[in-house]
Design a protein around this motif. Sequence first.
Motif, short mmCIF file in Angstrom:
data_model
loop_
_atom_site.label_atom_id
_atom_site.label_comp_id
_atom_site.label_asym_id
_atom_site.label_seq_id
_atom_site.Cartn_x
_atom_site.Cartn_y
_atom_site.Cartn_z
N ARG A 85 16.68 -5.06 3.48
CA ARG A 85 17.85 -3.89 3.66
C ARG A 85 17.83 -3.97 3.01
NH1 ARG A 85 15.63 -6.37 9.04
NH2 ARG A 85 14.60 -4.90 10.07
N ASN A 86 19.47 -3.17 2.83
CA ASN A 86 20.01 -3.05 2.06
C ASN A 86 21.54 -1.83 2.09
OD1 ASN A 86 19.29 -4.40 -1.30
ND2 ASN A 86 18.31 -3.11 0.17
N THR A 87 22.53 -1.59 2.16
CA THR A 87 23.98 -1.44 2.95
C THR A 87 24.72 -0.15 1.83
OG1 THR A 87 23.96 -1.71 4.92
CG2 THR A 87 26.14 -0.79 4.45
N ILE A 88 23.93 0.11 1.02
CA ILE A 88 25.33 1.61 0.19
C ILE A 88 26.32 2.22 0.99
CG2 ILE A 88 23.07 1.12 -1.31
CD1 ILE A 88 22.66 3.95 -1.11
N GLU A 89 27.24 1.89 -0.55
CA GLU A 89 28.46 3.11 0.52
C GLU A 89 28.39 4.33 -1.07
OE1 GLU A 89 33.14 2.95 -1.61
OE2 GLU A 89 32.73 1.23 0.11
N ILE A 97 30.17 7.31 2.87
CA ILE A 97 29.61 7.44 3.28
C ILE A 97 28.62 5.80 3.67
CG2 ILE A 97 27.07 7.52 4.75
CD1 ILE A 97 28.11 11.12 3.24
N TYR A 98 27.94 5.23 4.52
CA TYR A 98 27.65 4.17 4.71
C TYR A 98 25.92 4.05 4.68
CZ TYR A 98 31.88 1.65 3.30
OH TYR A 98 33.29 1.06 3.32
N LEU A 99 25.33 3.64 3.81
CA LEU A 99 23.52 4.71 4.49
C LEU A 99 23.14 3.22 3.84
CD1 LEU A 99 21.59 6.62 4.38
CD2 LEU A 99 21.46 6.01 1.38
N LYS A 100 22.59 3.15 4.75
CA LYS A 100 21.25 1.38 5.34
C LYS A 100 19.21 2.26 4.77
CE LYS A 100 23.25 -0.34 9.28
NZ LYS A 100 22.62 -0.88 10.77
N VAL A 101 19.77 1.12 3.47
CA VAL A 101 17.98 1.74 3.08
C VAL A 101 17.39 0.28 3.18
CG1 VAL A 101 17.07 2.55 0.63
CG2 VAL A 101 19.80 3.23 1.54
N THR A 102 16.61 0.33 3.47
CA THR A 102 15.45 -0.64 3.54
C THR A 102 14.55 -0.64 2.36
OG1 THR A 102 15.82 -1.15 5.35
CG2 THR A 102 13.81 -1.87 4.65
N MET A 114 8.97 2.03 -1.20
CA MET A 114 8.95 3.00 -0.49
C MET A 114 10.82 3.45 0.68
SD MET A 114 5.55 2.91 2.48
CE MET A 114 6.38 1.28 3.16
N PHE A 115 10.96 4.46 0.63
CA PHE A 115 12.61 3.51 1.22
C PHE A 115 12.46 4.60 2.64
CE2 PHE A 115 12.96 5.01 -3.23
CZ PHE A 115 13.77 4.20 -3.60
N LEU A 116 12.91 4.19 3.55
CA LEU A 116 13.61 4.21 4.55
C LEU A 116 15.11 3.72 5.20
CD1 LEU A 116 12.22 3.83 7.87
CD2 LEU A 116 12.90 1.39 7.78
N PHE A 117 15.46 5.36 5.21
CA PHE A 117 16.48 5.30 5.34
C PHE A 117 17.45 5.78 6.72
CE2 PHE A 117 14.99 7.72 1.37
CZ PHE A 117 16.47 7.25 0.48
N GLU A 118 18.27 5.12 6.82
CA GLU A 118 18.42 5.26 7.84
C GLU A 118 20.30 5.41 8.18
OE1 GLU A 118 17.57 1.57 10.90
OE2 GLU A 118 17.32 0.80 8.79
N HIS A 119 20.71 7.06 8.65
CA HIS A 119 22.13 7.05 8.60
C HIS A 119 22.29 8.54 10.00
CE1 HIS A 119 25.96 9.33 7.81
NE2 HIS A 119 25.73 9.90 7.18
N ASN A 120 22.60 8.07 11.01
CA ASN A 120 22.31 8.74 12.03
C ASN A 120 20.76 8.89 12.61
OD1 ASN A 120 24.56 10.04 12.05
ND2 ASN A 120 24.87 10.98 11.42
N LYS A 121 19.66 9.49 11.65
CA LYS A 121 18.63 9.83 11.79
C LYS A 121 17.64 8.64 11.17
CE LYS A 121 17.88 13.96 13.39
NZ LYS A 121 17.55 15.77 13.50
N THR A 122 16.45 8.67 11.37
CA THR A 122 15.59 6.86 11.05
C THR A 122 14.70 7.32 10.10
OG1 THR A 122 16.14 5.61 12.66
CG2 THR A 122 14.12 4.70 10.80
N VAL A 123 14.60 8.03 8.89
CA VAL A 123 13.40 8.64 7.95
C VAL A 123 12.89 7.22 7.10
CG1 VAL A 123 13.48 10.61 6.41
CG2 VAL A 123 15.17 10.23 7.61
#
Length: 378
Positions: A85-89, A97-102, A114-123
């Motif tokens: 897990r990473n959180t990037i600004e 914007i703070y985007l969670k990237v796993t 692979m990138f798991l993005f979390e910002h309002n929705k999980t992609v």
Amino acid sequence: MRSAFSGIIDEIPFINVDNFQNQDQSAYFLSHFHGDHIFGLNDLQFPRKLEENRSFIYASEVTVAIVESELPNLAPYLKILQLGRNTIEIQDKYEKIYLKVTMVPAGHSLGSVMFLFEHNKTVLYTGDFRITQNSVSKYTHLHKSNGEPINLDALYIDTTFQNVPSFPRRSEVIRNIVSYVKDWLSVDGRDVVLITSACYGYEAVCNELYSATGIKTFIANRLRWQVFSKFPKEMFGITDDCSSKIHLYTKYEFGKLSPDENTLQVYFSAMIWGPDANDEHCIIRETENRIKACFATHCGRDELIYFMKYFPVKKIVSFPEPFICNDSNLTDIYKRPINSKIEVSPKRPLKRAASNSPNKVPVSKKLNTMTMKNMFDW
């Protein structure tokens, strides 16, 4: 070569992934360094646009090292993300914007993720990936705390080999290759060349050969050697000593050589096998000193279907081609209720038949493991 992916993640419009032709985004992500995933990356104007927009390119440590080697002018705009897990600004046009990237190993090549993005929705964006059915459940970050698969708003998935039912495990292919190599090198004066289709993606083969023979593989390409030598723990089976008996080349590099009859040529490929790929006949001996090995760094259709049905997902986007749903079972992947429970049948052991052809080698069984250390899933 055309771009494998458009770069657009509809749910997160301020980023681009694996496509750099839109150069006005707030952040860019690169899953791995292969030609069909880096369109626009070598544009001479791109560094200036990155500076103007205060944008960066995010990737794994290995991929960043490759980009720095191949395109050094991009070095100031590269940022390493760690596995997990990473959180990037991100500085968007009007706000931070703070985007969670796993980041999860993709099993495609060293450093591919692979990138798991979390910002309002999980992609989840797979990039090019190869994950066996037995390995999906081992990916902790793709599961909830109770062990259930995570819910996805969208899944962007690689379908390069959707027309091939299945591929043999790479560990089993290499186990048979090792046997060939050891027999060949048992005679004095003989050498081996490994011939690949891409610059990156076959690194773990060198490690396996070294473990079995004690011989390190000479990396003929200097740029690749510079990258690999930065990761001695992960790439312990390579050398820059050209006197080694095992060499690694791409098809293009090998085409410039004139090997003699004392050189065993080992071609790694998946494209040439098509729908006939299977566990029993994954190696073909064309001549006394030339063999072809079915070595796939992408999922076959069976693995793709399993992966798509494993996760509760609202939307699936496939690339580089639309996924072909030609029966009710596959169509259900797209039509099932959003919150429906996903039931996946356990994989039955494959029946292994002995080959009657002297030019084809039956594959022996070997435990499939997932190595997080070298980011390579066998």
